[in-house]
Write a protein that holds these residues in place. Structure first.
Motif, PDB file in Angstrom:
ATOM      1  N   GLU A   1      11.585  -9.308  -8.458  1.00  0.00           N
ATOM      2  CA  GLU A   1      10.379  -8.493  -8.359  1.00  0.00           C
ATOM      3  C   GLU A   1       9.225  -9.084  -9.168  1.00  0.00           C
ATOM      4  O   GLU A   1       8.213  -8.434  -9.395  1.00  0.00           O
ATOM      5  CB  GLU A   1      10.671  -7.052  -8.799  1.00  0.00           C
ATOM      6  CG  GLU A   1      11.747  -6.424  -7.932  1.00  0.00           C
ATOM      7  CD  GLU A   1      11.768  -4.906  -7.992  1.00  0.00           C
ATOM      8  OE1 GLU A   1      10.931  -4.334  -8.715  1.00  0.00           O
ATOM      9  OE2 GLU A   1      12.613  -4.313  -7.316  1.00  0.00           O
TER      10      GLU A   1
ATOM     11  N   SER B   1       4.724  -4.320  -5.859  1.00  0.00           N
ATOM     12  CA  SER B   1       5.457  -3.066  -5.916  1.00  0.00           C
ATOM     13  C   SER B   1       4.694  -1.940  -5.233  1.00  0.00           C
ATOM     14  O   SER B   1       5.254  -0.903  -4.906  1.00  0.00           O
ATOM     15  CB  SER B   1       5.803  -2.693  -7.361  1.00  0.00           C
ATOM     16  OG  SER B   1       4.622  -2.427  -8.073  1.00  0.00           O
ATOM     17  N   SER B   2       3.393  -2.137  -5.001  1.00  0.00           N
ATOM     18  CA  SER B   2       2.679  -1.106  -4.248  1.00  0.00           C
ATOM     19  C   SER B   2       2.593  -1.503  -2.775  1.00  0.00           C
ATOM     20  O   SER B   2       1.785  -0.972  -2.033  1.00  0.00           O
ATOM     21  CB  SER B   2       1.287  -0.898  -4.833  1.00  0.00           C
ATOM     22  OG  SER B   2       0.530  -2.081  -4.697  1.00  0.00           O
ATOM     23  N   ALA B   3       3.465  -2.437  -2.381  1.00  0.00           N
ATOM     24  CA  ALA B   3       3.580  -2.849  -0.978  1.00  0.00           C
ATOM     25  C   ALA B   3       2.348  -3.570  -0.448  1.00  0.00           C
ATOM     26  O   ALA B   3       2.111  -3.613   0.742  1.00  0.00           O
ATOM     27  CB  ALA B   3       3.924  -1.659  -0.076  1.00  0.00           C
ATOM     28  N   ASN B   4       1.570  -4.104  -1.360  1.00  0.00           N
ATOM     29  CA  ASN B   4       0.507  -4.986  -0.880  1.00  0.00           C
ATOM     30  C   ASN B   4       1.120  -6.349  -0.603  1.00  0.00           C
ATOM     31  O   ASN B   4       2.166  -6.700  -1.149  1.00  0.00           O
ATOM     32  CB  ASN B   4      -0.633  -5.070  -1.887  1.00  0.00           C
ATOM     33  CG  ASN B   4      -1.647  -3.966  -1.657  1.00  0.00           C
ATOM     34  OD1 ASN B   4      -2.298  -3.939  -0.608  1.00  0.00           O
ATOM     35  ND2 ASN B   4      -1.752  -3.054  -2.610  1.00  0.00           N
TER      36      ASN B   4
ATOM     37  N   ASP C   1      12.093  -5.663   0.435  1.00  0.00           N
ATOM     38  CA  ASP C   1      10.813  -6.252   0.067  1.00  0.00           C
ATOM     39  C   ASP C   1      10.931  -7.471  -0.821  1.00  0.00           C
ATOM     40  O   ASP C   1      10.065  -8.307  -0.822  1.00  0.00           O
ATOM     41  CB  ASP C   1       9.910  -5.209  -0.571  1.00  0.00           C
ATOM     42  CG  ASP C   1      10.533  -4.609  -1.802  1.00  0.00           C
ATOM     43  OD1 ASP C   1       9.802  -4.114  -2.644  1.00  0.00           O
ATOM     44  OD2 ASP C   1      11.773  -4.668  -1.902  1.00  0.00           O
ATOM     45  N   GLU C   2      12.034  -7.578  -1.568  1.00  0.00           N
ATOM     46  CA  GLU C   2      12.137  -8.722  -2.452  1.00  0.00           C
ATOM     47  C   GLU C   2      12.067 -10.023  -1.672  1.00  0.00           C
ATOM     48  O   GLU C   2      11.405 -10.958  -2.067  1.00  0.00           O
ATOM     49  CB  GLU C   2      13.461  -8.708  -3.229  1.00  0.00           C
ATOM     50  CG  GLU C   2      13.499  -7.684  -4.321  1.00  0.00           C
ATOM     51  CD  GLU C   2      13.954  -6.352  -3.793  1.00  0.00           C
ATOM     52  OE1 GLU C   2      14.190  -5.460  -4.600  1.00  0.00           O
ATOM     53  OE2 GLU C   2      14.049  -6.217  -2.556  1.00  0.00           O
TER      54      GLU C   2
ATOM     55  N   GLU D   1     -10.103  -5.003  -2.139  1.00  0.00           N
ATOM     56  CA  GLU D   1     -10.386  -3.682  -2.714  1.00  0.00           C
ATOM     57  C   GLU D   1      -9.124  -2.991  -3.234  1.00  0.00           C
ATOM     58  O   GLU D   1      -9.081  -2.482  -4.348  1.00  0.00           O
ATOM     59  CB  GLU D   1     -11.051  -2.801  -1.652  1.00  0.00           C
ATOM     60  CG  GLU D   1     -11.511  -1.457  -2.195  1.00  0.00           C
ATOM     61  CD  GLU D   1     -11.907  -0.487  -1.090  1.00  0.00           C
ATOM     62  OE1 GLU D   1     -11.700  -0.820   0.105  1.00  0.00           O
ATOM     63  OE2 GLU D   1     -12.399   0.599  -1.423  1.00  0.00           O
ATOM     64  N   PHE D   2      -8.094  -2.994  -2.393  1.00  0.00           N
ATOM     65  CA  PHE D   2      -6.888  -2.243  -2.745  1.00  0.00           C
ATOM     66  C   PHE D   2      -6.092  -2.888  -3.886  1.00  0.00           C
ATOM     67  O   PHE D   2      -5.245  -2.249  -4.484  1.00  0.00           O
ATOM     68  CB  PHE D   2      -5.960  -2.091  -1.540  1.00  0.00           C
ATOM     69  CG  PHE D   2      -6.536  -1.242  -0.450  1.00  0.00           C
ATOM     70  CD1 PHE D   2      -7.530  -0.306  -0.718  1.00  0.00           C
ATOM     71  CD2 PHE D   2      -6.062  -1.357   0.855  1.00  0.00           C
ATOM     72  CE1 PHE D   2      -8.052   0.488   0.296  1.00  0.00           C
ATOM     73  CE2 PHE D   2      -6.585  -0.562   1.862  1.00  0.00           C
ATOM     74  CZ  PHE D   2      -7.583   0.349   1.579  1.00  0.00           C
ATOM     75  N   VAL D   3      -6.325  -4.180  -4.137  1.00  0.00           N
ATOM     76  CA  VAL D   3      -5.494  -4.845  -5.140  1.00  0.00           C
ATOM     77  C   VAL D   3      -6.271  -5.126  -6.424  1.00  0.00           C
ATOM     78  O   VAL D   3      -5.781  -5.791  -7.324  1.00  0.00           O
ATOM     79  CB  VAL D   3      -4.890  -6.169  -4.593  1.00  0.00           C
ATOM     80  CG1 VAL D   3      -3.948  -5.863  -3.446  1.00  0.00           C
ATOM     81  CG2 VAL D   3      -5.979  -7.133  -4.151  1.00  0.00           C
ATOM     82  N   ASP D   4      -7.486  -4.561  -6.474  1.00  0.00           N
ATOM     83  CA  ASP D   4      -8.303  -4.727  -7.668  1.00  0.00           C
ATOM     84  C   ASP D   4      -7.527  -4.193  -8.870  1.00  0.00           C
ATOM     85  O   ASP D   4      -7.071  -3.071  -8.881  1.00  0.00           O
ATOM     86  CB  ASP D   4      -9.609  -3.932  -7.477  1.00  0.00           C
ATOM     87  CG  ASP D   4     -10.523  -4.103  -8.675  1.00  0.00           C
ATOM     88  OD1 ASP D   4     -10.417  -5.137  -9.352  1.00  0.00           O
ATOM     89  OD2 ASP D   4     -11.325  -3.188  -8.924  1.00  0.00           O
ATOM     90  N   GLY D   5      -7.344  -5.041  -9.871  1.00  0.00           N
ATOM     91  CA  GLY D   5      -6.568  -4.622 -11.048  1.00  0.00           C
ATOM     92  C   GLY D   5      -5.112  -5.032 -10.955  1.00  0.00           C
ATOM     93  O   GLY D   5      -4.397  -5.050 -11.944  1.00  0.00           O
ATOM     94  N   ASP D   6      -4.669  -5.338  -9.744  1.00  0.00           N
ATOM     95  CA  ASP D   6      -3.289  -5.776  -9.561  1.00  0.00           C
ATOM     96  C   ASP D   6      -3.210  -7.294  -9.418  1.00  0.00           C
ATOM     97  O   ASP D   6      -2.182  -7.840  -9.010  1.00  0.00           O
ATOM     98  CB  ASP D   6      -2.689  -5.132  -8.303  1.00  0.00           C
ATOM     99  CG  ASP D   6      -2.336  -3.670  -8.547  1.00  0.00           C
ATOM    100  OD1 ASP D   6      -2.062  -3.329  -9.703  1.00  0.00           O
ATOM    101  OD2 ASP D   6      -2.335  -2.889  -7.577  1.00  0.00           O
TER     102      ASP D   6
ATOM    103  N   VAL E   1      -0.959 -10.810   4.147  1.00  0.00           N
ATOM    104  CA  VAL E   1      -1.851  -9.970   4.944  1.00  0.00           C
ATOM    105  C   VAL E   1      -3.293 -10.148   4.477  1.00  0.00           C
ATOM    106  O   VAL E   1      -4.229 -10.268   5.270  1.00  0.00           O
ATOM    107  CB  VAL E   1      -1.425  -8.496   4.842  1.00  0.00           C
ATOM    108  CG1 VAL E   1      -2.434  -7.603   5.532  1.00  0.00           C
ATOM    109  CG2 VAL E   1      -0.048  -8.293   5.430  1.00  0.00           C
TER     110      VAL E   1
END
Lengths: 749, 121
Positions: free
Chosen positions: A217, A181-184, A306-307, A241-246, A188
């Motif tokens: 989703e 949902s945060s477009a990660n 995005d789905e 780094e950007f997905v840490d916690g996700d 990639v």
């Protein structure tokens, strides 16, 4: 890089202006939270830019300043008078730091130190001594701001150096729904991992439910990655780094794996992979069989892009997971053709910066166009063509268009006086501090627009006049208190448009002009004869005489070698006038009246003798045909004309300019009632009126020299050169016995 | 085809720096001066990546991200936020709003391009 620097410093100036305006607005009671935000942003932006250019002093100071502003913004610190005074001083220091960063030089360390301490005392932070003592940085823990000098292009700098040891990592990666949902995008991330070395991937699809239970989703996939790389674990972790916690992420590694160890791990991994893949085959193939059609439908239903990407659908098998289609959905591509048209949505407040030379060249060309158009109209009239012919109608339209273009071009050059006005608060603070006076500056009409050149050349005269108003006009607080005035003196700076001109008032509520003293000084310096009969107005005007200075000592504030004569000359050079009105004990008002543009004026074309002259329309009140009985002799050659129970001086322009010497019969000519400096009316006698038109001003001074009574020249439609009358000079000249005579006001001019 | 990056920042210096770095790396660059302007730009075109500042007039970075995430056309577009300090609170707020990643100012061009690539592939 230089261009970038230039942009940065230009922007700094804008931000500094914004900062000061905002602080002053808060001071005068503005409570809109957006003002505080704007002020905060201004300092924040300066800090951000300064960081990129490694301007450490600036960054350091902006940071301390910003911290205080942030507290005000969050309501932790009240914007009291005391706090604002400190912030205004800080704004001045910040402005100086910016200028030093741009132009070199240095700012007094003590000043920065004082300002820093003052700010720090507000935010409750430890006083950060200027100079960057190590303890300072240690204490300011949120100052995690390491300036990096930017060099373009510098891409090879970070080029990865091959490390000798080969590391092998086993990474398990299970995204949460929040990652999508945060477009990660796992694809990639996996591709980024692949850049680090040799990689194999296994995808775990066991959690993928039946399509009916599938949440578009939701997150159902997990990956196990084996990576052989020369990079260290931190580099690998950095990718996530950007997905840490996700996501659930584990990274296990062995450094410098031996051949045997490698085999073992390989085997282990193969087993894991097989285990992961085996039970999946069935479940996955079943789901995937229906996927293509249904998922597309589902995607449509969600009318989202995005789905389809986020859902596990495209993943047929583990290896394919790293090579799906470009994650650019077709829906987005379809939007593209609309793009250009929709750019209109951006039109909100767009501006472009244009080189001034280009505007001026355009301005000149338009001037020529106007003259050319006037010539064509005149030829047409001379050729005797009917005004109703197609040709004439076309020409009328042409004239209208020309005028519109001209106005458009002039509007480009017009700017609000704000840019000059906003320099004044600082000046007022400095002069007030140096003279020990309390001053409040009020500005009005900052949005009033006038030609850029006029604005630029206004800065010096205004600066000088405001200095004077405080230094000479306002009394010391104790004197004011003794006279029953507020201790705080008031200086009012205002601008308005009045009859095609801009009028700027600089008013103070000080003591007013000390006339006996002015007179004594003028006599003392031999500027006027002793016992000269002078009206109050004439005495006030003495201060415009060259070499006149009322300050008994050359003070640091006003006495910088320029007097009011220089102010008056520079205003006159712009086609403007200065006048004074003063009341003892109540204050003085200096009024500047300036043309809005230096390029054109509307004028009345008149005949005087065998000459054609242009009288600016802005100074003409009305025209009248004198009747013989209305004109009365008044000693010598002076004459007055009776006008509705009033007498005004009648001035023969022809005689005044030296075109003729004999007295003409007023009944044979036309009188133009004009208003000049100070509002006095006079009637100018001319032979005939030819018409009204807009004329393009051509400076006479540049090509010829200054001529008393003549402001400039222009080219008429028939190609003749006509002189533009300087009404004030003619009136003043007549009042004092002729333009040529060596009189008081000619001296002042 | 080169990718398009929308940069949203009220500082002209920052916009120009982003422009230089991104263009050098072969990206197309769109610019907006605040969140509101950014949304207007996105009405007409799509971006492959969005880079946005946080402190901006009219509509700040958090609000901008929330709006973009609500828009079905752009909800899958990666958004990187520019943070001046490595401020954990701001980062967390940006992530809650839907930011994909972040760039710490002042940025090195290489780091910037790296971050853009890391979210866009």
């Amino acid at each position: 890089m230089d261009a970038l620097r230039q942009i940065f410093f230009q922007e700094c100036e804008e931000q500094l202006a914004e900062l000061e305006t905002g602080l002053l607005e808060i001071q005068s009671g503005g409570s809109d939270p957006e003002i505080v935000n704007a002020v905060f942003r201004a300092v924040h932006s300066i800090k951000g830019g300064a960081g990129a250019f490694a301007l450490e002093d600036l960054v350091r100071f902006a940071h301390v300043f910003e911290t205080v502003l942030d507290e005000v913004r969050k309501g932790k610190l009240a914007a009291s008078e005391h706090v604002l005074a400190i912030m205004l001083r800080a704004a001045d220091v910040l402005a100086d730091l910016v200028r030093v960063a741009r132009d070199g030089g240095s700012v007094d360390d003590a000043r920065i130190g004082t300002a820093t301490d003052e700010l720090a005392s507000l935010s409750g932070a430890p006083a950060a001594a200027h100079g960057g003592a190590s303890e300072t940085e240690a204490e300011e823990e949120d100052f995690a701001f390491t300036p990096v000098a930017v060099a373009f292009p510098a891409f090879d700098e970070v080029a990865t150096e091959p490390e000798p040891a080969v590391n092998e990592f086993t990474i398990t990666f299970k995204p949460h729904a929040s990652l999508y949902s945060s477009a990660n995008e796992p694809v990639v991330l996996l591709r980024e991992l692949e850049r680090l070395g040799e990689m194999s991937v296994a995808c775990d699809v066991t959690e993928v439910p039946l399509l009916t239970d599938l949440d578009a989703e939701g997150s159902y996939l997990a990956w196990t990655i084996t990576l052989k790389t020369t990079h260290c674990e931190d580099d690998v972790r950095g990718i996530f780094e950007f997905v840490d916690g996700d996501c659930d992420l584990t990274i296990e590694g062995t450094a410098g794996v031996s051949a045997a160890g490698e085999d073992e791990i390989e085997a282990l991994l193969r087993r894991i992979r097989e285990e992961a893949e085996a039970p999946v085959e069935d479940a996955a193939s079943e789901t995937i069989a229906v996927e293509t059609a249904v998922i597309e439908a589902a995607a449509d239903e969600f009318s989202s892009t995005d789905e389809a990407v986020a859902a596990p659908a495209p993943v047929h098998d583990a290896k394919l997971a790293i090579v799906p289609a470009e994650p650019l959905p077709a829906a987005q591509k379809a939007e593209a053709p609309k793009a250009d048209k929709a750019a209109s949505g951006e039109a909100a407040q767009q501006t472009i910066r244009v080189d001034l030379d280009r505007v001026d060249r355009l301005m000149n060309l338009v001037g020529e166009l106007v003259i050319n158009q006037a010539m064509l109209s005149q030829r047409l009239a001379e050729a005797g063509l009917s005004r109703s012919s197609d040709f004439a109608t076309g020409l009328d339209e042409f004239e209208q268009l020309t005028r519109d273009i001209q106005e458009g071009v002039m509007a480009i050059r017009a700017q609000p006086v704000k840019s000059v006005f906003q320099r004044m608060p600082r000046l007022v603070r400095e002069v007030a501090a140096a003279t020990g006076k309390k001053v409040r500056l009020v500005t009005e009409g900052e949005g009033t627009e006038v030609d850029k050149t006029v604005i630029e050349r206004l800065a010096d005269p205004l600066t000088h006049m405001i200095r004077n108003a405080i230094d000479h006009g306002l009394e010391k607080p104790e004197v004011r208190a003794a006279n029953g005035k507020r201790e705080e003196g008031l200086v009012r700076l205002s601008a308005t448009h009045r009859s095609g001109r801009i009028v700027i008032d600089i008013a103070d509520d000080g003591a007013g002009i000390n006339r006996p003293r002015v007179r004594a000084i003028a006599e003392d310096k031999g500027l006027i004869p002793a016992n000269a009969q002078l009206t109050d107005e004439e005495i006030d005007n003495l201060i415009f005489l060259p070499g006149f200075s009322t300050a008994s000592t050359i003070s640091d504030i006003s006495g910088r070698g320029v007097g009011m004569d220089v102010v008056k000359r520079s205003i006159q050079a712009l086609g403007g006038r200065v006048s004074i009105s003063s009341r003892p004990g109540e204050g003085s008002t200096f009024t500047l009246s300036l043309p809005l543009t230096l390029a054109v004026l509307y004028g009345m074309v008149v005949t005087v003798g065998d000459q054609t002259l242009v009288v600016p329309l802005t100074s003409i009140i009305e025209t009248l045909k004198p009747k013989p009985g209305d004109v009365h002799g008044f000693g010598g050659d002076s004459r007055v004309i009776a006008l509705r129970n009033n007498f005004v001086p009648l001035i023969d322009v022809g005689r005044e300019l030296g075109y003729r010497t004999q007295i003409v019969d007023p009944g044979a000519g036309v009188a133009l009632l004009v208003e000049s400096d100070g509002g006095a009316q006079s009637a100018l006698l001319v032979d005939a009126i030819q018409g009204q038109r807009q004329v393009v001003i051509k400076s006479l001074e540049e090509n010829y020299g200054r001529v008393p009574g003549i402001a400039a020249a222009t080219i008429l439609g028939d190609g003749r050169v006509a002189l533009i009358l300087d009404v004030d000079a003619v009136v003043a000249g007549a009042r004092n016995g002729g333009l040529a005579s060596d009189n008081l006001l000619a001296l002042a001019g | 085809m080169s990718k398009t990056v929308l940069t949203v920042d009220d500082s002209r210096t920052m916009r120009e720096m982003l422009l230089l770095a991104l263009q050098d790396a072969g990206f197309n660059v769109l610019q907006a001066e605040d969140g509101m302007h950014g949304l207007e730009v996105l009405k007409g075109r799509s971006a492959d990546v969005i880079i946005t500042d946080i402190n901006m007039p009219r509509l700040d970075g958090f609000g901008f991200i929330e709006h973009v995430r609500r828009d079905t056309t752009h909800r899958a577009t990666p958004i990187l936020v520019l943070t001046t300090e490595s401020d954990a609170e701001k980062k967390a707020r940006a992530r809650n709003a839907g930011a994909t990643g972040w760039i710490v100012k002042p940025f090195h061009p290489v780091k910037l391009v790296d971050a853009v690539r890391r979210v866009s592939g």
